[in-house]
Scaffold this active site. Structure first.
Site, mmCIF file in Angstrom:
data_model
loop_
_atom_site.group_PDB
_atom_site.id
_atom_site.type_symbol
_atom_site.label_atom_id
_atom_site.label_comp_id
_atom_site.label_asym_id
_atom_site.label_seq_id
_atom_site.Cartn_x
_atom_site.Cartn_y
_atom_site.Cartn_z
ATOM 1 N N TRP A 137 38.827 37.441 40.269
ATOM 2 C CA TRP A 137 38.950 37.416 39.076
ATOM 3 C C TRP A 137 37.623 36.977 38.326
ATOM 4 O O TRP A 137 37.469 37.549 37.144
ATOM 5 C CB TRP A 137 39.826 35.918 38.541
ATOM 6 C CG TRP A 137 41.287 36.402 38.961
ATOM 7 C CD1 TRP A 137 42.272 36.652 39.702
ATOM 8 C CD2 TRP A 137 41.865 36.857 37.634
ATOM 9 N NE1 TRP A 137 43.373 37.331 39.622
ATOM 10 C CE2 TRP A 137 43.181 37.332 38.085
ATOM 11 C CE3 TRP A 137 41.764 37.138 36.494
ATOM 12 C CZ2 TRP A 137 44.358 38.024 37.301
ATOM 13 C CZ3 TRP A 137 42.897 37.813 35.683
ATOM 14 C CH2 TRP A 137 44.070 37.954 35.865
ATOM 15 N N GLU A 166 33.611 45.284 53.223
ATOM 16 C CA GLU A 166 34.759 44.575 52.491
ATOM 17 C C GLU A 166 35.004 43.260 53.231
ATOM 18 O O GLU A 166 35.082 42.283 52.532
ATOM 19 C CB GLU A 166 35.789 45.495 52.228
ATOM 20 C CG GLU A 166 35.632 46.757 51.448
ATOM 21 C CD GLU A 166 35.072 46.487 50.456
ATOM 22 O OE1 GLU A 166 35.251 45.595 49.480
ATOM 23 O OE2 GLU A 166 33.891 47.198 49.908
ATOM 24 N N ASN A 185 42.780 47.217 45.440
ATOM 25 C CA ASN A 185 41.704 46.651 44.798
ATOM 26 C C ASN A 185 41.240 47.077 43.479
ATOM 27 O O ASN A 185 40.964 46.401 42.558
ATOM 28 C CB ASN A 185 40.218 46.608 45.881
ATOM 29 C CG ASN A 185 39.233 45.742 45.163
ATOM 30 O OD1 ASN A 185 39.179 44.604 45.128
ATOM 31 N ND2 ASN A 185 38.154 46.618 44.883
ATOM 32 N N TRP A 203 42.001 32.642 31.695
ATOM 33 C CA TRP A 203 41.955 33.304 32.997
ATOM 34 C C TRP A 203 42.496 32.514 34.152
ATOM 35 O O TRP A 203 42.991 33.043 35.173
ATOM 36 C CB TRP A 203 40.665 33.937 33.443
ATOM 37 C CG TRP A 203 39.592 32.603 33.891
ATOM 38 C CD1 TRP A 203 38.613 31.968 33.042
ATOM 39 C CD2 TRP A 203 39.192 32.006 34.948
ATOM 40 N NE1 TRP A 203 38.042 30.865 33.703
ATOM 41 C CE2 TRP A 203 38.287 30.975 35.027
ATOM 42 C CE3 TRP A 203 39.829 32.165 36.203
ATOM 43 C CZ2 TRP A 203 37.844 30.039 36.027
ATOM 44 C CZ3 TRP A 203 39.291 31.153 37.247
ATOM 45 C CH2 TRP A 203 38.396 30.239 37.074
ATOM 46 N N TRP A 261 32.381 41.211 51.984
ATOM 47 C CA TRP A 261 33.064 40.264 50.715
ATOM 48 C C TRP A 261 33.851 39.308 50.842
ATOM 49 O O TRP A 261 33.602 38.300 50.012
ATOM 50 C CB TRP A 261 33.570 41.577 49.743
ATOM 51 C CG TRP A 261 32.748 42.131 48.914
ATOM 52 C CD1 TRP A 261 32.390 43.462 49.042
ATOM 53 C CD2 TRP A 261 32.170 41.633 47.534
ATOM 54 N NE1 TRP A 261 31.473 43.826 48.057
ATOM 55 C CE2 TRP A 261 31.323 42.672 47.144
ATOM 56 C CE3 TRP A 261 32.312 40.625 46.948
ATOM 57 C CZ2 TRP A 261 30.666 42.783 45.900
ATOM 58 C CZ3 TRP A 261 31.808 40.533 45.565
ATOM 59 C CH2 TRP A 261 30.873 41.355 45.061
ATOM 60 N N TRP A 264 39.435 31.990 24.016
ATOM 61 C CA TRP A 264 40.529 32.295 24.701
ATOM 62 C C TRP A 264 41.820 32.226 23.897
ATOM 63 O O TRP A 264 42.000 31.505 22.960
ATOM 64 C CB TRP A 264 40.768 31.074 25.929
ATOM 65 C CG TRP A 264 39.648 31.422 26.873
ATOM 66 C CD1 TRP A 264 38.476 30.227 27.042
ATOM 67 C CD2 TRP A 264 39.229 31.979 27.646
ATOM 68 N NE1 TRP A 264 37.448 30.638 27.906
ATOM 69 C CE2 TRP A 264 38.069 31.778 28.410
ATOM 70 C CE3 TRP A 264 39.564 33.387 28.180
ATOM 71 C CZ2 TRP A 264 37.208 32.605 29.282
ATOM 72 C CZ3 TRP A 264 39.223 34.244 29.109
ATOM 73 C CH2 TRP A 264 37.799 33.713 29.497
HETATM 74 C C1 LIG Z 1 41.288 40.141 40.370
HETATM 75 C C2 LIG Z 1 41.019 40.242 42.204
HETATM 76 C C3 LIG Z 1 42.048 39.372 42.894
HETATM 77 C C4 LIG Z 1 41.939 39.345 44.322
HETATM 78 N N1 LIG Z 1 42.635 38.522 44.967
HETATM 79 C C5 LIG Z 1 42.459 38.565 46.411
HETATM 80 C C6 LIG Z 1 43.346 37.561 47.144
HETATM 81 O O1 LIG Z 1 44.009 36.710 46.712
HETATM 82 N N2 LIG Z 1 43.315 37.776 48.459
HETATM 83 C C7 LIG Z 1 42.469 38.769 49.115
HETATM 84 O O2 LIG Z 1 42.668 38.915 50.540
HETATM 85 N N3 LIG Z 1 42.008 39.600 48.443
HETATM 86 C C8 LIG Z 1 41.979 39.545 47.072
HETATM 87 N N4 LIG Z 1 41.193 40.474 46.400
HETATM 88 C C9 LIG Z 1 40.284 41.462 47.155
HETATM 89 C C10 LIG Z 1 40.872 42.891 47.395
HETATM 90 O O3 LIG Z 1 41.386 43.242 46.262
HETATM 91 C C11 LIG Z 1 41.968 42.649 48.619
HETATM 92 O O4 LIG Z 1 41.467 41.961 49.609
HETATM 93 C C12 LIG Z 1 42.087 44.135 49.003
HETATM 94 O O5 LIG Z 1 42.828 44.866 47.899
HETATM 95 C C13 LIG Z 1 43.461 44.099 49.980
HETATM 96 O O6 LIG Z 1 43.741 45.347 50.476
HETATM 97 P P1 LIG Z 1 43.409 45.745 51.853
HETATM 98 O O7 LIG Z 1 43.758 44.936 53.101
HETATM 99 O O8 LIG Z 1 43.991 47.118 51.943
HETATM 100 O O9 LIG Z 1 41.599 45.899 51.865
HETATM 101 P P2 LIG Z 1 40.737 47.092 52.507
HETATM 102 O O10 LIG Z 1 40.056 47.671 51.583
HETATM 103 O O11 LIG Z 1 41.265 47.566 53.564
HETATM 104 O O12 LIG Z 1 39.460 45.989 53.180
HETATM 105 C C14 LIG Z 1 39.860 45.124 54.327
HETATM 106 C C15 LIG Z 1 39.704 43.697 53.973
HETATM 107 O O13 LIG Z 1 38.391 43.389 53.489
HETATM 108 C C16 LIG Z 1 38.717 42.020 52.649
HETATM 109 N N5 LIG Z 1 38.391 42.409 51.088
HETATM 110 C C17 LIG Z 1 38.531 43.828 50.571
HETATM 111 N N6 LIG Z 1 38.101 43.701 49.421
HETATM 112 C C18 LIG Z 1 37.684 42.650 49.213
HETATM 113 C C19 LIG Z 1 37.039 41.867 48.150
HETATM 114 N N7 LIG Z 1 36.871 42.665 46.978
HETATM 115 N N8 LIG Z 1 36.686 40.752 48.075
HETATM 116 C C20 LIG Z 1 37.313 39.766 49.224
HETATM 117 N N9 LIG Z 1 37.652 40.619 50.225
HETATM 118 C C21 LIG Z 1 37.945 41.871 50.437
HETATM 119 C C22 LIG Z 1 40.218 41.730 52.572
HETATM 120 O O14 LIG Z 1 40.422 41.007 53.481
HETATM 121 C C23 LIG Z 1 40.878 43.322 53.109
HETATM 122 O O15 LIG Z 1 41.876 43.098 54.116
HETATM 123 C C24 LIG Z 1 41.187 40.460 45.038
HETATM 124 C C25 LIG Z 1 40.455 41.176 44.090
HETATM 125 C C26 LIG Z 1 40.546 41.377 42.853
HETATM 126 C C27 LIG Z 1 39.570 42.296 42.064
#
Ligand SMILES: Cc1cc2nc3c(=O)[nH]c(=O)nc-3n(C[C@H](O)[C@H](O)[C@H](O)COP(=O)(O)OP(=O)(O)OC[C@H]3O[C@@H](n4cnc5c(N)ncnc54)[C@H](O)[C@@H]3O)c2cc1C
Length: 439
Positions: A362, A255, A321, A339, A258, A286
């Site tokens: 997004w 992640e 997420n 969007w 990602w 849209w």
């Molecule tokens: C529509 C949408 C908008 C999002 N907006 C943001 C945002 O503005 N800022 C943000 O940090 N993340 C965003 N994410 C990614 C992800 O949802 C969050 O990082 C995650 O839910 C944060 O929770 P956590 O720290 O418990 O993640 P964990 O599951 O513990 O993951 C660890 C870390 O990995 C990174 N991460 C995890 N999933 C993703 C992902 N899909 N994409 C990029 N990085 C990821 C984050 O830094 C996160 O803290 C978005 C995802 C979606 C689908």
């Protein structure tokens, strides 16, 4: 004396700018309150930034150091400070959003050759993982293979003490504004972030791969709001997780990959700020319907899983997420809401709001061309809730009117079945068009 200009790296640990600056003498920290960023964000996110800046100032102080605060345009502030304090060099961790690159270019023009730019916001710097032909990756899986092969860079220690600095008498150290947030903020600062990391690694990492998809978001780290401001080093987090090992660790570090992929995409494709990654999807019909947009934003659509998500986000500043994917899919594919407007409003509600990750999220969830996400995958919003909140506890908590049931309640603003059919009919036609140019 050197200056360490902190931006999205509000930490002392694993901070290459700080380590480099201290190699050649005393160093002062600096945070610039940049109106271009701060006036463009929400009170909750400003408050989170200020609280973490205050924690950084305390961290400097406790080691005999000083963190200056200045307001204004960074290129003006830095030029003035360099002259006023007789600064030798400025050190900063590189950021790569379009605004950050514009800002840093202006700084370079104002202070040619004065700034040393270092890597540290990501595990692998945007632009550094390239295909064998030298081009950027647009699909996650091959990117991630190269990313894993590159390994996690060596960590850097925080300084135990700052060497004494002779400051001009009466120098104004600057004040950090107060802002009242509309949500309860997590504990600020790198010590709190590292503690939260330890608790996650101990309690949740081993089962992360099994629990991460819950709508209630209880199985994940909730460290994103620390990563966004660089309060916690992602390299430290990855290294600690990998030392523990196991399937949970591998999934979790993936992640973080990602996160890097998001940074890389925006670095190579700055147009993503406003345009669909695959320009064909700009042509979706849209529906700029204010009533529907407001209902989505305030969690009043009549679709329980969507409303629970948006209400939780508004009340807490955080969302799992899974729930983020659900609300983005609903807004883009089913409601066809513009969007860009949704992404912006959503980011303002998130404490972890980050241009690169939010745009990637997004555009991925909305099927706008990021990664290999197929356009025809449209979530069934009833089964999403049934699968990822089987007890209905999360739904009941945020939408008591639903009584924990995932079926539309009251008068839903959208017929999910019809909306799905409408989207698929148009999307199929768009997908058949030849891809003229990829940004
Ligand atoms: C529509 C949408 C908008 C999002 N907006 C943001 C945002 O503005 N800022 C943000 O940090 N993340 C965003 N994410 C990614 C992800 O949802 C969050 O990082 C995650 O839910 C944060 O929770 P956590 O720290 O418990 O993640 P964990 O599951 O513990 O993951 C660890 C870390 O990995 C990174 N991460 C995890 N999933 C993703 C992902 N899909 N994409 C990029 N990085 C990821 C984050 O830094 C996160 O803290 C978005 C995802 C979606 C689908």
């Amino acid at each position: 004396m050197n200056l360490v200009w902190h931006r999205a790296d509000l930490r002392l640990h694993d901070n290459p700018a700080l380590v480099e600056a201290l190699k050649s003498g005393p160093a002062l920290g600096l945070v610039v309150l940049d109106a271009n960023i701060l006036q463009n964000t929400s009170p909750r996110r400003r408050a989170w930034f200020y609280q973490n800046t205050a924690a950084l100032r305390e961290a400097y102080k406790s080691r005999g150091g000083v963190l200056l605060i200045r307001s204004g345009l960074p290129w003006v502030v830095l030029s003035e400070l360099v002259r006023e304090l007789g600064v030798h060099r400025v050190y900063a961790v590189r950021n790569s959003t379009p605004y950050a690159r514009f800002r840093d270019q202006k700084v370079e023009e104002a202070l040619p050759g004065w700034v040393t730019w270092l890597e540290g916001q990501y595990i692998q710097e945007p632009g550094s993982i390239l295909k064998p032909d030298g081009g950027p990756y647009t699909v996650f899986t091959p990117y991630s293979r190269r990313w894993w092969a590159a390994g996690v860079p060596v960590l850097l220690e925080a300084p135990a003490h700052f060497p004494p600095t002779r400051l001009p008498p009466g120098l104004d150290l600057g004040t950090i504004p107060q802002e009242t947030p509309d949500v309860l903020l997590p504990p600020a600062g790198e010590e709190a972030a590292q503690k939260a990391l330890e608790v996650f690694l101990r309690d949740k990492l081993p089962s992360y791969h099994q629990t991460r998809d819950a709508l209630a978001g209880e199985g994940t780290s909730r460290l994103s709001y620390y990563f966004t401001l660089g309060v916690l080093s992602p390299r430290l987090a990855a290294q600690k997780a990998l030392q523990i090992g196991g399937e949970g660790a591998r999934k979790w570090v993936n992640e973080l990959c990602w996160r890097d992929f998001s940074g890389d995409l925006l670095y190579h494709h700055p147009q993503m700020m406003t345009q669909a990654f695959d320009p064909r999807w700009n042509e979706l019909p849209w529906n700029d319907d204010d009533e529907l947009f407001e209902a989505w934003l305030w969690g009043q659509t009549g679709i329980p899983v969507v409303d629970a998500s948006m209400r939780e986000l508004r009340a807490t500043g955080f969302l799992s997420n899974r729930a983020r994917m659900v609300v983005a899919q609903f807004a883009v594919k089913l409601a066809l809401l513009p969007w860009q407007k949704c992404e912006r409003a959503f980011r303002d509600l998130l404490l972890d709001g980050d241009n690169a990750s939010n745009l990637q999220g997004w555009q991925w969830a909305g099927g706008l061309g990021v990664d290999a996400a197929p356009y025809f995958r449209v979530f069934n919003l009833i089964t999403q809730a049934e699968t990822h909140d089987p007890s209905g506890i999360w739904l009941r908590r945020w939408v008591p009117e639903s009584e924990g049931r995932p079926q539309p309640y009251q008068n839903p603003l959208l017929d999910l079945h019809l909306a799905r059919k409408r989207y698929l009919a148009v999307a199929e036609k768009i997908a058949k068009k030849p891809l003229v140019e990829r940004m």
